[in-house]
Design an enzyme around this catalytic site. Structure first.
Site, PDB file in Angstrom:
ATOM      1  N   CYS A 161     -16.817  34.085 -37.816  1.00 33.60           N
ATOM      2  CA  CYS A 161     -16.450  35.498 -37.672  1.00 33.60           C
ATOM      3  C   CYS A 161     -17.281  36.416 -38.562  1.00 33.60           C
ATOM      4  O   CYS A 161     -17.800  37.436 -38.100  1.00 33.60           O
ATOM      5  CB  CYS A 161     -14.955  35.680 -37.937  1.00 33.60           C
ATOM      6  SG  CYS A 161     -14.390  35.288 -39.614  1.00 33.60           S
ATOM      7  N   HIS A 216      -9.994  36.508 -41.288  1.00 29.21           N
ATOM      8  CA  HIS A 216     -10.754  36.779 -40.058  1.00 29.21           C
ATOM      9  C   HIS A 216     -11.262  38.218 -40.048  1.00 29.21           C
ATOM     10  O   HIS A 216     -10.655  39.115 -40.643  1.00 29.21           O
ATOM     11  CB  HIS A 216      -9.856  36.553 -38.837  1.00 29.21           C
ATOM     12  CG  HIS A 216     -10.590  36.578 -37.527  1.00 29.21           C
ATOM     13  ND1 HIS A 216     -11.625  35.712 -37.226  1.00 29.21           N
ATOM     14  CD2 HIS A 216     -10.432  37.375 -36.425  1.00 29.21           C
ATOM     15  CE1 HIS A 216     -12.064  35.967 -36.000  1.00 29.21           C
ATOM     16  NE2 HIS A 216     -11.378  36.979 -35.502  1.00 29.21           N
ATOM     17  N   GLU A 228     -15.639  39.187 -31.203  1.00 27.84           N
ATOM     18  CA  GLU A 228     -15.380  38.278 -32.312  1.00 27.84           C
ATOM     19  C   GLU A 228     -15.900  36.878 -32.030  1.00 27.84           C
ATOM     20  O   GLU A 228     -16.051  36.459 -30.884  1.00 27.84           O
ATOM     21  CB  GLU A 228     -13.879  38.191 -32.591  1.00 27.84           C
ATOM     22  CG  GLU A 228     -13.082  37.634 -31.422  1.00 27.84           C
ATOM     23  CD  GLU A 228     -11.600  37.492 -31.705  1.00 27.84           C
ATOM     24  OE1 GLU A 228     -11.206  37.447 -32.881  1.00 27.84           O
ATOM     25  OE2 GLU A 228     -10.829  37.414 -30.722  1.00 27.84           O
TER      26      GLU A 228
END
Length: 252
Positions: A161, A216, A228
């Site tokens: 990420c 994240h 993402e």
């Protein structure tokens, strides 16, 4: 007129809305324009003269001036034809926040393209695998060993990420971020913006720590979507927004 200390538009009067896409507001004094919604951006003098109809296309957020961070993205119809930003402090649409009759700018600020370019750059990597530790300023890389779940990604070329956000921000803004979510959240070169005011290109964070940044990060794409590198087994792509995020996004 000097942009910050003379252009005090005390009572700009709305003279009507042009369809639903823009507003016409009378300038009470000569107005300078900025190339982006920032007091440090390049300035063009007298893009609107006193008495002219200010053609407001949309509104966005930027530097806070005199208690407001709302900026108006405008077009001119004069010898200084162009696209400029005016602080709403000077235009005064009559609202303390965004004027509900004026659309919000997309692309992270009026048409400069910076925000949408971040989204588009990330989307060029769609379909690549998630790779723990993968990705740098220049593109996908082999990952590392080992993820909290025990994945060894030393032979998996892709992104995790924060590797994806690192790549997209560097490619569009030439800002080299750390490859760690909380470092990106707290990077002094970024600006924390309330989630409700998120624009395409802003970074969204999740986590179990006090700042909600340690698990994240994704890129806000607008229209209820984000780009993402989500997790192992899920190819990189554009996905629906999820709840549980930090109260602030970060804009570079």
């Amino acid at each position: 007129m000097k942009f910050l200390n003379v252009l005090l538009v005390s009572t700009a009067v709305a003279v009507g809305y042009i369809g639903k896409a823009e507003a016409c507001i009378t300038a009470e004094q000569d107005l300078d324009g900025r190339s982006s919604p920032s007091s440090s951006a390049s300035r063009t003098t007298n893009v609107y003269k006193s008495g002219a109809c200010i053609n407001v296309k949309c509104q966005t957020t930027g530097d806070t001036l005199y208690g407001s961070n709302i900026w108006d993205y405008v077009l001119t119809l004069s010898s200084k034809d162009g696209k400029y930003y005016l602080p709403d402090t000077y235009v005064k649409t009559g609202y303390s926040g965004f004027d509900p009759n004026i659309p919000r700018c997309s692309s992270g600020g009026g048409g400069t393209g910076a925000g949408s370019d971040i989204v588009k750059k990330a989307q060029t990597q769609t379909g690549l695998p998630y790779s723990w530790g993968g990705g740098d300023n220049n593109g996908p890389t082999d990952g590392i060993c080992c993820s909290p779940s025990g994945y060894d990604d030393r032979n998996v070329k892709g992104f995790d990420c924060s590797g994806l956000t690192k790549y997209a921000i560097y490619q569009t803004k030439k800002i080299s971020l750390d490859h760690y979510t909380c470092s990106q959240y707290n990077d002094s070169r970024g600006k924390k913006i309330a989630y409700a005011d998120a624009q395409p290109g802003d970074l969204i964070f999740w986590g179990s720590d006090s700042q909600q940044c340690n698990e994240h990060v994704a890129i806000f794409a607008g229209n209820g979507q984000m780009v993402e590198a989500k997790e192992h087994g899920v190819p990189l792509g554009t996905h629906p927004l999820r709840t549980g995020h930090a109260p602030y996004v970060v804009r570079f």
